[in-house]
Design a protein around this motif. Structure first.
Motif, PDB file in Angstrom:
ATOM      1  N   THR A 251       7.348   3.740   2.705  1.00  0.00           N
ATOM      2  CA  THR A 251       6.782   4.678   1.735  1.00  0.00           C
ATOM      3  C   THR A 251       6.179   5.895   2.433  1.00  0.00           C
ATOM      4  O   THR A 251       5.621   6.772   1.785  1.00  0.00           O
ATOM      5  N   ALA A 252       6.258   5.948   3.766  1.00  0.00           N
ATOM      6  CA  ALA A 252       5.659   7.046   4.511  1.00  0.00           C
ATOM      7  C   ALA A 252       6.529   8.284   4.424  1.00  0.00           C
ATOM      8  O   ALA A 252       7.747   8.183   4.379  1.00  0.00           O
TER       9      ALA A 252
ATOM     10  N   PRO B 258      15.099   4.955   0.441  1.00  0.00           N
ATOM     11  CA  PRO B 258      14.335   5.475   1.580  1.00  0.00           C
ATOM     12  C   PRO B 258      14.617   4.646   2.826  1.00  0.00           C
ATOM     13  O   PRO B 258      15.294   3.624   2.753  1.00  0.00           O
ATOM     14  N   PRO B 259      14.104   5.052   3.976  1.00  0.00           N
ATOM     15  CA  PRO B 259      14.344   4.271   5.196  1.00  0.00           C
ATOM     16  C   PRO B 259      13.821   2.854   5.067  1.00  0.00           C
ATOM     17  O   PRO B 259      12.821   2.598   4.392  1.00  0.00           O
ATOM     18  N   LEU B 260      14.506   1.930   5.689  1.00  0.00           N
ATOM     19  CA  LEU B 260      14.036   0.544   5.712  1.00  0.00           C
ATOM     20  C   LEU B 260      12.712   0.456   6.456  1.00  0.00           C
ATOM     21  O   LEU B 260      12.452   1.214   7.392  1.00  0.00           O
ATOM     22  N   GLY B 261      11.876  -0.489   6.047  1.00  0.00           N
ATOM     23  CA  GLY B 261      10.629  -0.720   6.749  1.00  0.00           C
ATOM     24  C   GLY B 261      10.893  -1.242   8.155  1.00  0.00           C
ATOM     25  O   GLY B 261      11.704  -2.143   8.342  1.00  0.00           O
ATOM     26  N   SER B 262      10.227  -0.684   9.135  1.00  0.00           N
ATOM     27  CA  SER B 262      10.451  -1.100  10.527  1.00  0.00           C
ATOM     28  C   SER B 262       9.832  -2.465  10.768  1.00  0.00           C
ATOM     29  O   SER B 262       8.884  -2.885  10.091  1.00  0.00           O
TER      30      SER B 262
ATOM     31  N   LYS C 212       2.196   1.178   5.004  1.00  0.00           N
ATOM     32  CA  LYS C 212       3.105   2.068   4.262  1.00  0.00           C
ATOM     33  C   LYS C 212       4.537   1.531   4.172  1.00  0.00           C
ATOM     34  O   LYS C 212       5.507   2.204   4.523  1.00  0.00           O
ATOM     35  N   VAL C 213       4.644   0.301   3.712  1.00  0.00           N
ATOM     36  CA  VAL C 213       5.941  -0.245   3.320  1.00  0.00           C
ATOM     37  C   VAL C 213       5.769  -0.885   1.946  1.00  0.00           C
ATOM     38  O   VAL C 213       4.661  -1.150   1.510  1.00  0.00           O
ATOM     39  N   ARG C 214       6.891  -1.104   1.278  1.00  0.00           N
ATOM     40  CA  ARG C 214       6.831  -1.786  -0.009  1.00  0.00           C
ATOM     41  C   ARG C 214       8.069  -2.647  -0.187  1.00  0.00           C
ATOM     42  O   ARG C 214       9.105  -2.439   0.461  1.00  0.00           O
ATOM     43  N   VAL C 215       7.965  -3.608  -1.087  1.00  0.00           N
ATOM     44  CA  VAL C 215       9.087  -4.468  -1.442  1.00  0.00           C
ATOM     45  C   VAL C 215       9.707  -3.936  -2.720  1.00  0.00           C
ATOM     46  O   VAL C 215       8.999  -3.587  -3.668  1.00  0.00           O
ATOM     47  N   ALA C 216      11.043  -3.840  -2.739  1.00  0.00           N
ATOM     48  CA  ALA C 216      11.754  -3.309  -3.906  1.00  0.00           C
ATOM     49  C   ALA C 216      12.948  -4.190  -4.208  1.00  0.00           C
ATOM     50  O   ALA C 216      13.476  -4.877  -3.328  1.00  0.00           O
TER      51      ALA C 216
END
Length: 221
Positions: free
Chosen positions: A220-221, A83-87, A154-158
């Protein structure tokens, strides 16, 4: 004389093969039993970049608009399904939310033993906040890849390689690299260096603590 082969079985439906019965689904695990493989954990790698931690379908395809050179990767694309990187605004806000929550807990604990006249409780509150943050960050990330601040924005670490939830080892490494240098030396200076490293990192915008744990922050949005 009968020409029927006695060893053969008679097909159903008047001698015509039947295609009505679907084949059983393949087993998840390498041993043949469902649940034995990695797919029983959210975010398990199976040719995708992991499952949506909020219960949605897997990220089995890159989002629209993410082409061969996305994430700044010259000549190559993102990890399949990433998914898109967290801003950066979201990532910074998540850290700020977590820091304020943890600092508030530390101040409440230290306040009964501190003196407002000589500010004797400031150092104790900072050290306690760092210890709480280390444990809080590691436990939350190894649970579902999100702290309370990350859930809010709405971000997560993976894990970079497959999108899985960080392993306990990766979560503790990430938290330790973020916190311990700040405790040993200058907190503000270390966090600026750590953050600027991620600003210039390509293609995944990994800060030093992400590099050390082989993780990435995604939306995650």
């Amino acid at each position: 004389m009968s020409t029927q082969d006695p060893s053969g079985s008679q097909p159903e439906g008047g001698g015509k093969p039947s295609f009505d019965k679907p084949s059983p689904p393949p087993a998840d695990g390498p041993g043949g039993a469902p649940g034995d493989g990695p797919t029983d954990r959210p975010g398990a790698y199976g040719g995708t970049y992991g499952a949506d931690p909020h219960g949605g379908p897997p990220y089995d395809q890159p989002p629209p608009g993410y082409g061969p050179t996305d994430y700044g990767s010259p000549g190559g694309g993102p990890v399949p399904g990433m998914p898109p990187l967290g801003s950066w605004p979201r990532r910074i806000l998540a850290r700020l939310i977590d820091y304020l929550l943890v600092q508030a807990v530390a101040v409440i604990v230290v306040a009964p033993f501190a003196s407002l006249s000589d500010r004797s409780g400031e150092a104790g509150a900072f050290w306690l906040a760092c210890a709480i943050y280390l444990v809080y960050d590691a436990l939350m990330l190894s649970h579902d890849g999100q702290t309370l601040g990350k859930k809010a924005v709405k971000v997560r670490v993976a894990m970079l390689v497959d999108g899985n939830i960080p392993s306990p080892a990766a979560a503790w490494t990430r938290a330790a690299v973020f916190i311990l240098p700040a405790v040993i030396c200058c907190a503000a200076l270390w966090w600026v260096i750590d953050g600027l490293f991620g600003v210039f990192d390509q293609p995944y915008r990994q800060c030093i603590h992400d590099k050390s744990a082989k993780t990435v922050v995604v939306s995650t949005a």
